[in-house]
Write an enzyme that holds these catalytic residues in place. Sequence first.
Site, PDB file in Angstrom:
ATOM      1  N   GLY A  45       9.742  91.289  52.917  1.00 12.20           N
ATOM      2  CA  GLY A  45       9.547  92.001  52.189  1.00 12.20           C
ATOM      3  C   GLY A  45       9.354  93.490  51.341  1.00 12.20           C
ATOM      4  N   GLN A  50       9.905 100.285  45.950  1.00 14.41           N
ATOM      5  CA  GLN A  50      11.342  99.980  44.958  1.00 14.41           C
ATOM      6  C   GLN A  50      10.536  99.088  44.414  1.00 14.41           C
ATOM      7  OE1 GLN A  50      11.093  97.239  48.903  1.00 14.41           O
ATOM      8  NE2 GLN A  50      13.164  97.170  48.322  1.00 14.41           N
ATOM      9  N   CYS A  96      17.894  94.491  52.255  1.00 15.11           N
ATOM     10  CA  CYS A  96      16.915  95.104  51.480  1.00 15.11           C
ATOM     11  C   CYS A  96      17.112  94.542  49.896  1.00 15.11           C
ATOM     12  CB  CYS A  96      17.096  96.007  51.564  1.00 15.11           C
ATOM     13  SG  CYS A  96      15.643  96.970  51.044  1.00 15.11           S
ATOM     14  N   LEU A  97      16.146  94.529  49.954  1.00 12.76           N
ATOM     15  CA  LEU A  97      15.779  93.719  48.126  1.00 12.76           C
ATOM     16  C   LEU A  97      17.083  95.266  48.067  1.00 12.76           C
ATOM     17  CD1 LEU A  97      12.981  91.294  47.695  1.00 12.76           C
ATOM     18  CD2 LEU A  97      14.734  90.672  47.871  1.00 12.76           C
ATOM     19  N   GLU A 139       9.279  98.382  56.176  1.00 18.93           N
ATOM     20  CA  GLU A 139       8.683  98.334  54.841  1.00 18.93           C
ATOM     21  C   GLU A 139       8.105  99.907  54.753  1.00 18.93           C
ATOM     22  OE1 GLU A 139       9.284  96.932  52.340  1.00 18.93           O
ATOM     23  OE2 GLU A 139      10.423  95.260  53.645  1.00 18.93           O
ATOM     24  N   HIS A 142       9.929 102.348  53.566  1.00 22.57           N
ATOM     25  CA  HIS A 142      10.676 102.471  52.440  1.00 22.57           C
ATOM     26  C   HIS A 142       9.270 103.340  51.483  1.00 22.57           C
ATOM     27  CE1 HIS A 142      13.094  99.722  51.189  1.00 22.57           C
ATOM     28  NE2 HIS A 142      12.436  98.300  51.383  1.00 22.57           N
TER      29      HIS A 142
HETATM   30 NI    NI Z   1      13.628  97.288  51.700  1.00 22.91          NI
END
Ligand code: NI
Length: 175
Positions: A45, A50, A96-97, A139, A142
């Site tokens: 996701g 981001q 999380c990226l 997501e 975020h």
């Molecule tokens: Ni994330």
Amino acid sequence: MALQIITAPDPRLKLIAKPVDRVSEDIEHLMRQMADTMYAAPGIGLAAPQVGQPLQVIVVDVGNDDNPDQPGQLYMMANPIIEWVSDDTCSYKEGCLSLPDQYADVERPAHVKVRYVSEQNQEKTLTAGGLLATCIQHEIDHLNGLLFVDHISQLRRNMIYRRLLKQRRLDTTAN
Ligand code: NI
């Protein structure tokens, strides 16, 4: 082409994202670039904040449990709103990226119903459970300036931020 992913701590990850008026060609292009970036990372996701775009846009593909070699279902959502959550909850070890290599168990509602605008500018709803439900909630967080670490204890959150800052110093020294 993959977009650059912002890593925490960063004030851009704390912004409230703006809704999009409609899914224009530009927004659809952003959605596809975000999907490419998510797959390349790899991740399941990604939310527009981001990649430095404070817009209510997310992409999700949790893969195909039954056949891991096959792609899963890609969802590209603008203005996602959770309309209903189940009383029962489930817990996943989330990552999380934007928090590379950091993981923590987070408990969330096990099922959700989400309303959103698709890449074809069509209003849709989706009822999801399991990992997909968790990922959609992660997501959407975020878009409200929240990270998964905001759901865990301050002690554990500080530990994760200390590790990220240490890693960032090491990366800076290495470059
Ligand atoms: Ni994330």
